[in-house]
Design an enzyme around this catalytic site. Structure first.
Site, PDB file in Angstrom:
ATOM      1  CE  LYS A 111      -2.312  24.629 -14.688  1.00  0.00           C
ATOM      2  NZ  LYS A 111      -1.979  25.550 -15.787  1.00  0.00           N
ATOM      3  CG  ASP A 152     -10.868  31.873  -0.779  1.00  0.00           C
ATOM      4  OD1 ASP A 152      -9.927  31.340  -1.387  1.00  0.00           O
ATOM      5  OD2 ASP A 152     -11.045  31.749   0.444  1.00  0.00           O
ATOM      6  CD  GLU A 168      -0.975  28.331 -18.262  1.00  0.00           C
ATOM      7  OE1 GLU A 168      -1.232  28.068 -17.072  1.00  0.00           O
ATOM      8  OE2 GLU A 168      -1.168  27.538 -19.197  1.00  0.00           O
ATOM      9  CG  HIS A 193       1.020  26.748 -24.331  1.00  0.00           C
ATOM     10  ND1 HIS A 193       1.493  26.569 -23.068  1.00  0.00           N
ATOM     11  CD2 HIS A 193      -0.319  26.660 -24.248  1.00  0.00           C
ATOM     12  CE1 HIS A 193       0.480  26.360 -22.251  1.00  0.00           C
ATOM     13  NE2 HIS A 193      -0.633  26.410 -22.945  1.00  0.00           N
TER      14      HIS A 193
END
Ligand code: MEV
Length: 432
Positions: free
Chosen positions: A275, A291, A85, A388
């Site tokens: 998130k 992991d 991202e 962004h």
């Protein structure tokens, strides 16, 4: 629909690729060349990657970036991040620099125990089972001595094993609920090996000693680790929150705290808020060979530990001091698993000065907190699209296969113009 294939895993890599490209692609030559383009020229390195999993046909690249200038407990780190991202590394670096100038991050490991369970059914009396369990408890420790020997030397091992009666929730259901200390290893293999031995011991000892039927259903570690906790925080005087000249520090603090409070009470917002935290956490977890699915599962479960999904971070102003913090469970390893196998993982750990698992827990938590700080700062001031889309500009340019010269011109153009997908497309067209 194509036919199924049997014995696929036994084919050679090149036979697998031939089958795939012939079965799934109209232009098999092109598909094959894309797959092969990602092969490493170093055969040994390629073989290492091939052997991580079954049926490897190529490598899947993710960018490996770094966020410098992280001051954590007085030590400066350059944090490695593997993520696709566009704005994550930039946001982390910006937050790191911001807090570097305000005393840095503080982080502390609160606890380090992990959990594993043997799930089994028993249809006899609970009292008998309890007496039986207490009588054989030491056998679980004795029977696992070969597995626990080297872990004990490193200061870890099995801490306790309890019998849990779950028959109120599910007929005949009991557990051996074991707690472990795995020191610098994530410990999944160690825990699962111990558990499988517990299961054999339980079955063996039950035969002839218990009246009812005892059946082991499964033995597996839990990725919920609410007692493997780390806390990260930042604080500064409100008047030092001066990054954005268009907003007074007091107003910034108020709006920021309001944004956190919204995530505390509103699950739709909390999921997105968290998130964003995971953007930072997963990137470091992945770069350090840990992991990330285990970490994700454990952290989201922790976010709903009180029965309602909520924000992982919290913020307040007390006596003129702004404080922003987060407490999360993290089961990480800096030995074992990929950490000694994957050359980039080894490099990432070296970049972090070969941290212990505890130190890595602190670094990862800080990366998550920094990411959330960056996201909330943008969201409550300029909005995130500005940053962004600036970062996304390169992706759009690459989609249109812009040359270096075109990129240079368009990047200059969008320094003063708003980036939208259509604006970039227009600008490319105009240039061409
Ligand atoms: C995007 O990947 C993450 C954010 O949506 C997080 C947030 O909204 O807090 C920006």
């Amino acid at each position: 629909m194509h036919k199924t294939i049997s014995g696929f895993s036994k084919l050679s890599k090149s036979e697998k690729i031939d089958w795939i490209v012939e079965t799934h692609f109209s232009n098999s030559t092109n598909a094959k060349s894309i797959l092969m383009q990602y092969w490493n020229k170093n055969d040994k390195l390629q073989q290492l990657h091939d052997e991580f999993i079954e049926n490897t046909i190529t490598n899947y690249y993710l960018p490996f970036g770094v966020a410098p200038n992280f001051l954590i407990n007085g030590k400066t780190y350059t944090i490695p991040m593997a993520i696709e991202e566009s704005s994550v590394v930039a946001a982390a670096s910006k937050a790191a620099k911001f807090w570097y100038d305000r005393g840095g991050f503080k982080a502390r490991v609160i606890s380090t125990t992990k959990i594993g369970q043997v799930h089994f059914t028993y249809n006899g009396s609970t009292n008998d089972l309890t007496l039986f369990f207490n009588g054989i408890k030491s056998k679980f420790f004795e029977d696992t001595e070969t597995i626990t020997k080297s872990m004990k030397k490193r200061g870890g091992g099995i801490l306790d094993i309890e019998l849990k009666n779950k028959t109120k929730d599910l007929k005949s259901y009991y557990q051996l609920h074991a707690t472990f200390e795995t020191v610098d290893a994530m410990g999944a293999n160690f825990i699962n090996s111990c558990l499988e031995q517990f299961a054999s011991t339980l079955k063996r000892e039950s035969e002839g000693s218990l009246e009812g039927d005892l059946n082991v259903v499964m033995s597996i570690l839990s990725n919920y680790v609410p007692n493997c906790l780390v806390k990260a925080e930042v604080s500064c005087k409100v008047e030092e929150l001066t990054e954005n000249p268009n907003i007074a520090p007091e107003d910034f603090a108020e709006k920021f705290i309001q944004a956190v409070k919204i995530a505390e009470i509103e699950p739709y917002r909390a999921v997105t808020h968290n998130k964003g935290i995971m953007n930072g956490i997963d990137a470091v977890v992945l770069a350090t060979g840990n992991d990330f699915r285990a970490v994700e599962a454990g952290i989201h479960a922790y976010a709903s530990k009180n029965g309602k999904y909520t924000s992982l971070t919290h913020a307040e102003v007390t006596n003129g001091v702004f404080k922003f913090w987060m407490e999360i469970p993290l089961a990480l390893g800096t030995v074992g698993g990929l950490t000694s196998l994957h050359p980039l993982v080894k490099l990432a750990l070296e970049m972090l000065d070969k941290p212990s698992a505890k130190e890595l827990m602190q670094i990862v938590a800080v990366a998550g907190l920094a990411q959330n700080f960056g996201a909330l700062r943008s969201l409550t001031t300029t909005g995130i699209q500005e940053g962004h889309m600036k970062m996304h500009l390169m992706n759009i340019l690459n989609q249109f296969e812009a040359s270096s010269e075109e990129k240079e011109k368009l990047i200059a153009h969008f320094k003063t113009n708003t980036v939208t997908h259509s604006a970039v497309v227009e600008a490319i067209k105009a240039l061409r």
